[in-house]
Design an enzyme around this catalytic site. Sequence first.
Site, short mmCIF file in Angstrom:
data_model
loop_
_atom_site.label_atom_id
_atom_site.label_comp_id
_atom_site.label_asym_id
_atom_site.label_seq_id
_atom_site.Cartn_x
_atom_site.Cartn_y
_atom_site.Cartn_z
N PRO A 26 0.77 -1.25 0.00
CA PRO A 26 0.00 0.00 0.00
C PRO A 26 0.80 1.31 0.00
O PRO A 26 0.41 2.25 -0.68
CB PRO A 26 -0.83 -0.08 1.29
N LYS B 288 5.91 7.84 -12.30
CA LYS B 288 4.56 7.43 -11.87
C LYS B 288 3.82 8.59 -11.20
O LYS B 288 2.65 8.85 -11.50
CB LYS B 288 4.69 6.24 -10.91
P1 NAD Z 1 -4.52 -3.30 -2.05
O1 NAD Z 1 -4.77 -2.55 -0.81
O2 NAD Z 1 -5.63 -3.96 -2.77
O3 NAD Z 1 -3.39 -4.44 -1.78
C1 NAD Z 1 -2.34 -4.31 -0.88
C2 NAD Z 1 -2.07 -5.68 -0.29
O4 NAD Z 1 -0.96 -5.56 0.60
C3 NAD Z 1 -3.24 -6.23 0.54
O5 NAD Z 1 -3.50 -7.56 0.14
C4 NAD Z 1 -2.73 -6.18 1.98
O6 NAD Z 1 -3.26 -7.21 2.79
C5 NAD Z 1 -1.25 -6.34 1.75
N1 NAD Z 1 -0.44 -5.85 2.85
C6 NAD Z 1 -0.61 -4.74 3.62
N2 NAD Z 1 0.38 -4.63 4.51
C7 NAD Z 1 1.20 -5.67 4.30
C8 NAD Z 1 2.42 -6.09 4.89
N3 NAD Z 1 3.00 -5.41 5.90
N4 NAD Z 1 3.01 -7.22 4.43
C9 NAD Z 1 2.43 -7.94 3.42
N5 NAD Z 1 1.29 -7.58 2.82
C10 NAD Z 1 0.69 -6.46 3.25
O7 NAD Z 1 -3.75 -2.26 -3.03
P2 NAD Z 1 -3.57 -2.37 -4.62
O8 NAD Z 1 -4.71 -1.68 -5.29
O9 NAD Z 1 -3.22 -3.77 -4.98
O10 NAD Z 1 -2.31 -1.40 -4.81
C11 NAD Z 1 -1.01 -1.81 -4.41
C12 NAD Z 1 -0.05 -0.70 -4.80
O11 NAD Z 1 -0.14 -0.47 -6.21
C13 NAD Z 1 -0.33 0.64 -4.12
O12 NAD Z 1 0.90 1.25 -3.80
C14 NAD Z 1 -1.10 1.42 -5.19
O13 NAD Z 1 -0.93 2.82 -5.05
C15 NAD Z 1 -0.45 0.90 -6.47
N6 NAD Z 1 -1.31 0.95 -7.66
C16 NAD Z 1 -2.64 0.62 -7.59
C17 NAD Z 1 -3.41 0.68 -8.74
C18 NAD Z 1 -4.89 0.31 -8.73
O14 NAD Z 1 -5.59 0.60 -9.73
N7 NAD Z 1 -5.41 -0.33 -7.68
C19 NAD Z 1 -2.84 1.09 -9.97
C20 NAD Z 1 -1.48 1.39 -10.00
C21 NAD Z 1 -0.73 1.32 -8.84
#
Ligand code: NAD
Length: 312
Positions: free
Chosen positions: A80, A185
């Site tokens: 995150p 980004k």
């Molecule tokens: P999300 O919240 O769906 O997934 C994050 C995952 O990390 C969750 O499964 C959570 O349980 C896990 N997590 C949290 N803390 C943790 C830890 N200490 N150790 C291990 N796992 C842990 O978020 P997402 O949408 O998959 O986004 C992830 C990243 O990608 C973010 O930085 C976001 O800004 C970036 N991003 C997201 C998108 C989008 O459209 N969702 C697009 C581009 C970039």
Amino acid sequence: MITRFGLRNFSSATSKKVGFMGLGNMGFSMMRNCMSHGYEITAYDVDDKILEKAEELGAKIAPDVKAAATDQDFCLTMLPNTDIVEQTRMGSNGIFENAREGAYIIDSSTISPSASRKMAEEGAKLGFKVADAPVSGGVTGAEAGTLTFMVGCKKDHFDGVKDFLMSMGSNVFHCGAPGTGQTSKICNNLMLAIQMMAVSEGLALGEKLGIDPAVLSKICSTSTSSCWTLNTYNPRPGILEGVPSSNNYDGGFGVSLIKKDLSIVLDSAAEVNLDLQFGTKAIEFYHELERQGKGNKDFGIVYQYINSLEKK
Ligand code: NAD
């Protein structure tokens, strides 16, 4: 061959090992595509339910970061925020303490460019090949394996990083030294956040002045205001099918995520003494939506907010 989980089963010509950490909206699909290209996955997430799903697909499950990072060719994080990536990489029992020398340590989360640069410096001292490789393409791109990766890493490390990331995406750009992937980004997302507000203002004004928003959208899409948020992600419900605005702003890219990215933008701008006035205004709007409890809605919902504002 298609397996019962819908995975394309490539021959395991590459049986390289990957520690995959963070299996959320993006990471889970990325892991699945990576696996379908023959990589051996050891998965870690703090959410046990997600790990069960990963195990069903054939991933090995790690009880902690240490187990996920040990003896891997690649350690990929999709987490995150900056603090969590720093903790996962540099914390006690983290990746840097446990990965083998020469491993690729790649982060695809969206985090601070300066923190990424510092982590790369620390990782290089320990003999790792460290890269920041944030993505564009959203959840649909992650599912389809068509993400764009923006990579900041040493030139000598790029080919190895690219080979691996092509299992999850269709474009992999070398932006420059460590940190420049994240810089690309956040600059993209700054433009995107403001663009969404500009399109929303134009559509709200046009409709109130009496033009059909579908007609206005069509005209603008071939005029000088043409852009992605108007043409392919239109925030006014009912103009395009299959986009979040036509699905009650569910799915898509959350208000809280764009707000997080804007706060990285503003911190980064402060580091170089740049006063970003549109960026500062944009974060106020997304912050207000979060305050209204709409943090999980797609960021196109800013259209509804802009459309509701009345001149005092
Ligand atoms: P999300 O919240 O769906 O997934 C994050 C995952 O990390 C969750 O499964 C959570 O349980 C896990 N997590 C949290 N803390 C943790 C830890 N200490 N150790 C291990 N796992 C842990 O978020 P997402 O949408 O998959 O986004 C992830 C990243 O990608 C973010 O930085 C976001 O800004 C970036 N991003 C997201 C998108 C989008 O459209 N969702 C697009 C581009 C970039």
